[in-house]
Structures are given as C-alpha cells and as structure tokens.
Write a protein that holds these residues in place. Structure first.
Motif, PDB file in Angstrom:
ATOM      1  N   ALA A 236       0.832  -1.209   0.000  1.00 15.32           N
ATOM      2  CA  ALA A 236       0.000   0.000   0.000  1.00 15.32           C
ATOM      3  C   ALA A 236       0.864   1.256   0.000  1.00 15.32           C
ATOM      4  N   ARG A 237       1.925   1.261   0.810  1.00 16.97           N
ATOM      5  CA  ARG A 237       2.786   2.435   0.897  1.00 16.97           C
ATOM      6  C   ARG A 237       3.688   2.576  -0.322  1.00 16.97           C
ATOM      7  N   SER A 238       4.127   1.443  -0.897  1.00 20.39           N
ATOM      8  CA  SER A 238       4.949   1.533  -2.107  1.00 20.39           C
ATOM      9  C   SER A 238       4.112   2.026  -3.290  1.00 20.39           C
ATOM     10  N   SER A 239       2.832   1.628  -3.351  1.00 18.21           N
ATOM     11  CA  SER A 239       1.948   2.142  -4.400  1.00 18.21           C
ATOM     12  C   SER A 239       1.719   3.639  -4.216  1.00 18.21           C
ATOM     13  N   ALA A 240       1.554   4.069  -2.961  1.00 18.56           N
ATOM     14  CA  ALA A 240       1.403   5.498  -2.691  1.00 18.56           C
ATOM     15  C   ALA A 240       2.676   6.266  -3.066  1.00 18.56           C
ATOM     16  N   ALA A 241       3.829   5.667  -2.801  1.00 15.99           N
ATOM     17  CA  ALA A 241       5.094   6.303  -3.170  1.00 15.99           C
ATOM     18  C   ALA A 241       5.226   6.422  -4.686  1.00 15.99           C
ATOM     19  N   LEU A 242       4.761   5.401  -5.404  1.00 13.99           N
ATOM     20  CA  LEU A 242       4.796   5.457  -6.865  1.00 13.99           C
ATOM     21  C   LEU A 242       3.898   6.579  -7.380  1.00 13.99           C
ATOM     22  N   ALA A 243       2.701   6.709  -6.789  1.00 16.24           N
ATOM     23  CA  ALA A 243       1.803   7.793  -7.190  1.00 16.24           C
ATOM     24  C   ALA A 243       2.412   9.157  -6.872  1.00 16.24           C
ATOM     25  N   LEU A 244       3.088   9.267  -5.731  1.00 14.11           N
ATOM     26  CA  LEU A 244       3.729  10.525  -5.354  1.00 14.11           C
ATOM     27  C   LEU A 244       4.859  10.864  -6.326  1.00 14.11           C
ATOM     28  N   TYR A 245       5.612   9.864  -6.743  1.00 15.33           N
ATOM     29  CA  TYR A 245       6.676  10.066  -7.734  1.00 15.33           C
ATOM     30  C   TYR A 245       6.098  10.598  -9.042  1.00 15.33           C
ATOM     31  N   LEU A 246       5.027   9.962  -9.524  1.00 16.86           N
ATOM     32  CA  LEU A 246       4.422  10.392 -10.785  1.00 16.86           C
ATOM     33  C   LEU A 246       3.856  11.803 -10.674  1.00 16.86           C
ATOM     34  N   LEU A 247       3.245  12.102  -9.521  1.00 13.26           N
ATOM     35  CA  LEU A 247       2.703  13.447  -9.325  1.00 13.26           C
ATOM     36  C   LEU A 247       3.815  14.488  -9.330  1.00 13.26           C
ATOM     37  N   ALA A 248       4.898  14.230  -8.587  1.00 12.54           N
ATOM     38  CA  ALA A 248       5.998  15.192  -8.506  1.00 12.54           C
ATOM     39  C   ALA A 248       6.645  15.387  -9.871  1.00 12.54           C
ATOM     40  N   GLU A 249       6.823  14.305 -10.622  1.00 11.51           N
ATOM     41  CA  GLU A 249       7.454  14.401 -11.930  1.00 11.51           C
ATOM     42  C   GLU A 249       6.575  15.185 -12.904  1.00 11.51           C
ATOM     43  N   SER A 250       5.261  14.941 -12.869  1.00 13.51           N
ATOM     44  CA  SER A 250       4.347  15.650 -13.773  1.00 13.51           C
ATOM     45  C   SER A 250       4.268  17.129 -13.427  1.00 13.51           C
ATOM     46  N   VAL A 251       4.118  17.441 -12.131  1.00 14.22           N
ATOM     47  CA  VAL A 251       4.036  18.838 -11.711  1.00 14.22           C
ATOM     48  C   VAL A 251       5.331  19.579 -12.049  1.00 14.22           C
TER      49      VAL A 251
ATOM     50  N   LEU B 242      12.531  17.732 -10.556  1.00 20.76           N
ATOM     51  CA  LEU B 242      12.858  18.868 -11.416  1.00 20.76           C
ATOM     52  C   LEU B 242      14.083  18.588 -12.280  1.00 20.76           C
ATOM     53  N   ALA B 243      15.069  17.902 -11.693  1.00 21.21           N
ATOM     54  CA  ALA B 243      16.308  17.637 -12.422  1.00 21.21           C
ATOM     55  C   ALA B 243      16.088  16.656 -13.578  1.00 21.21           C
ATOM     56  N   PHE B 244      15.161  15.713 -13.406  1.00 20.09           N
ATOM     57  CA  PHE B 244      14.982  14.676 -14.431  1.00 20.09           C
ATOM     58  C   PHE B 244      14.567  15.256 -15.785  1.00 20.09           C
ATOM     59  N   PRO B 245      13.450  16.014 -15.890  1.00 20.58           N
ATOM     60  CA  PRO B 245      13.115  16.579 -17.205  1.00 20.58           C
ATOM     61  C   PRO B 245      14.109  17.639 -17.660  1.00 20.58           C
ATOM     62  N   ALA B 246      14.706  18.363 -16.699  1.00 21.10           N
ATOM     63  CA  ALA B 246      15.702  19.366 -17.095  1.00 21.10           C
ATOM     64  C   ALA B 246      16.906  18.702 -17.759  1.00 21.10           C
ATOM     65  N   LEU B 247      17.362  17.590 -17.206  1.00 16.12           N
ATOM     66  CA  LEU B 247      18.503  16.879 -17.795  1.00 16.12           C
ATOM     67  C   LEU B 247      18.139  16.284 -19.151  1.00 16.12           C
ATOM     68  N   GLN B 248      16.925  15.772 -19.282  1.00 14.44           N
ATOM     69  CA  GLN B 248      16.514  15.253 -20.586  1.00 14.44           C
ATOM     70  C   GLN B 248      16.474  16.359 -21.631  1.00 14.44           C
ATOM     71  N   ALA B 249      15.997  17.541 -21.228  1.00 14.47           N
ATOM     72  CA  ALA B 249      16.006  18.672 -22.154  1.00 14.47           C
ATOM     73  C   ALA B 249      17.433  19.072 -22.510  1.00 14.47           C
ATOM     74  N   VAL B 250      18.335  19.010 -21.537  1.00 12.34           N
ATOM     75  CA  VAL B 250      19.745  19.328 -21.797  1.00 12.34           C
ATOM     76  C   VAL B 250      20.333  18.350 -22.809  1.00 12.34           C
ATOM     77  N   VAL B 251      19.963  17.070 -22.701  1.00  9.65           N
ATOM     78  CA  VAL B 251      20.451  16.079 -23.665  1.00  9.65           C
ATOM     79  C   VAL B 251      20.034  16.466 -25.084  1.00  9.65           C
ATOM     80  N   LEU B 252      18.766  16.852 -25.243  1.00 11.11           N
ATOM     81  CA  LEU B 252      18.289  17.247 -26.569  1.00 11.11           C
ATOM     82  C   LEU B 252      19.038  18.479 -27.070  1.00 11.11           C
ATOM     83  N   VAL B 253      19.272  19.448 -26.189  1.00 10.89           N
ATOM     84  CA  VAL B 253      20.007  20.655 -26.585  1.00 10.89           C
ATOM     85  C   VAL B 253      21.423  20.303 -27.022  1.00 10.89           C
ATOM     86  N   LEU B 254      22.086  19.411 -26.275  1.00  8.98           N
ATOM     87  CA  LEU B 254      23.458  19.029 -26.625  1.00  8.98           C
ATOM     88  C   LEU B 254      23.510  18.271 -27.952  1.00  8.98           C
TER      89      LEU B 254
END
Length: 323
Positions: A124-139, A224-236
């Motif tokens: 139950a808590r690992s599923s909640a953690a997964l949902a929290l991860y997805l929420l933080a990444e999307s926001v 925040l770092a995850f999508p920023a780094l992916q964008a940096v990869v595309l820029v490079l």
C-alpha cells in the motif's frame, strides 16, 4: 538388447529450468524484438551520429547517465525508508528497459514496486510512493515548461502542434475521461472504497515525506532535475548536429512534446515521442530534415544505447532476487 547400468554410478537427473531463470532471459528477448521492429529507425539514428560533433555527444551521454541519478533521488524522496543506494541506481537503469514492455511508464512502475517490496516497504505504501513520484514528476515538468515559456514567450508556436479544430475535441476528450472516472468512483462501491483507502494512504505518505526536509528535497529536486537533464540532452544533441535554434527554444520544444505524448501512452514512447519531438522542433524553428536528424540521434543516445545493458541489468536483478 537391454542396457546394463554400472554399479556405483548414478545418472544425474535432468536439470529443471525454473520460471525465474526464464524470466531473467525475457528482457533480452524483448530488446531483440523491439530492435528488429524498429531497425530502420535505429540504423538511421546511428547514421546521423556519424556526422555529429563528438564532444557534444559525449556531454549528452553524460547528461543521460545523470537522469538515472535524478530518478533515484526522486524514488528515495517518495518513501521514508532508506533504500540501498547502489541497488536503487541499478533499478532505475533497469526500469528504463522495462519501460519498453508496457505503456505509460507501467514497466518502470512494476520494477520499482518489486524493488520496494524487496526492501520491506508494504504494498500500500509503495503504491502510494509510486503515485507521489508520478505526481511530482508531472508537476515539475509542467512547472518547468511554464517558467521557460514565461522567460521566453516566443519559444514555441502551438500552431503546428495543435492544428485548427483540434483544441475543442481534445478538451472534450479530457473532460469525458474525467467524468467517466468520477462516475465510476460514484457508482461502483468497491472501487470507491479502494480509491478512498488508497487516497488516505497516499495523503499520509505525502505528509510524512514532507515532514522530513531531506526527503522533500530529494523528491522535488530529483523530479525537477529529471526533465531538465533530458532537455539538456536534446540541446546538446542539437548543438552536435548544428541546429539553428536557441537552447531555450529546444528545451521548451522537448517539454511541450513530452507533455503531449503523456496523453498517448506507448511502450517507451516509441513512435509517439519521435513524432511529437520532430513537430515541436519544427515549431521552434528547426528545418524539418535537421529536426528529424536530431530526434533520431537523441533517441539513440537516450533509448537504444542503454537498452541492451539495461536489459542485462534487469535480468541480473531478477536473478539475484533484488526485484
């Protein structure tokens, strides 16, 4: 004529192959199938890399490696328990290969659920953690896109991305999906009870994580770092291929394209990400041929090169019962 067995010698029984051993080989089979199905795109992408400037490509590969570190930080920030660092990093690397099996990030989610279960986190808590991860990444992705658009309002024209007449049907489809989900929660008692229980667990996990500054910093900093780094990869990669588009515009194009692709989940984003990125780069001002070359080279670095070692890591983690 009958066979005579020699005394004192025992014939060893046939070795049985366990289900886990078969599953350990499954990632390699999947990688082979995916590579064969997308071989023309893969070959074209490697061909584009031959004409690129290698220092920029090396920097892009380094930024790609940092995305797994950012994902590991976010995963750790979503749970209170301290997860083993090396196994957590290996799991994020392997999750990238698993993501090419199921759409919408379900492959990576399943791998991380198994990993957290092995670390003693209740389901139950690992599923909640997964949902929290997805929420933080999307926001974080949407917030980063909004900040860049405010800083550079002319970075992206939405005309090529949303042709005339598509905005209304898109909003109607999203509204219909929200209404259908709400109706299901209201009408189905069992589903409503399960959703209520999960929501209570998720809110409790959210409060517990944010009560510890180190966990909250890891969660939101990594997301925040995850999508920023992916964008940096595309820029490079764009710099390596000489794209005549400002870096901020390319970053906005990446964030807008990946946000749009999230509405159309496919395994690993194969096909949909390439199309959306190419259209977004053209909307940002890149010539169509150059945009295609950049997208193919970007996908080779971020998807195809890590795919085989990621599958091998996934099989090893399964064999060692880490997941």
């Amino acid at each position: 004529m009958t066979a005579v067995s020699l005394p004192g010698r025992r014939v060893p029984p046939a070795r049985r192959v366990s289900l886990r051993q078969v599953l350990c080989l499954l990632p390699l089979v999947i990688v082979t199938v995916v590579a064969v199905r997308h071989w023309p795109v893969l070959a074209d992408g490697f061909g584009r890399l031959r004409t690129a400037e290698w220092p920029w490509l090396v920097a892009a590969a380094a930024a790609t490696c940092l995305t797994w570190v950012a994902a590991a930080c976010t995963r750790q920030g979503a749970v209170l328990e301290r997860l083993p660092l090396l196994r957590l990093l290996a799991t994020q690397f392997a999750a990238g290969a698993a993501n090419h099996v199921l759409p919408g990030g379900l492959g990576a989610g399943a791998v991380n659920l198994r990993f957290m279960a092995g670390c003693g986190v209740p389901l139950a808590r690992s599923s909640a953690a997964l949902a929290l991860y997805l929420l933080a990444e999307s926001v974080s992705r949407v917030a980063l896109l909004a900040v860049l658009l405010l800083a550079s309002p002319g970075a992206l024209s939405l005309g090529p991305l949303l042709p005339t007449g598509t905005v209304g049907p898109l909003l109607l489809a999203v509204g219909a999906a929200v209404l259908a989900a709400a109706a299901a929660l209201v009408c189905v008692r069992t589903l409503r009870a399960a959703a209520g229980s999960f929501l209570r667990t998720a809110l409790g996990e959210f409060r517990s994580v944010h009560a510890r500054p180190a966990r909250a910093a890891a969660l939101w900093g990594g997301s925040l770092a995850f999508p920023a780094l992916q964008a940096v990869v595309l820029v490079l990669v764009g710099r390596a291929l000489g794209v005549p588009v400002p870096p901020v515009h390319m970053a906005v194009a990446y964030l807008a394209a990946t946000a749009a692709v999230a509405l159309i989940p496919t395994p690993g984003g194969l096909g949909s990400v390439e199309a959306a990125l190419a259209v977004a780069l053209v909307a940002a001002g890149a010539p169509a041929a150059v945009a295609t070359a950049v997208v193919l080279a970007y996908r080779v670095i971020t998807v195809w090169l890590p795919l085989l070692p990621g599958a091998l890591t996934l099989g090893a983690l399964m064999r060692w019962k880490v997941i």
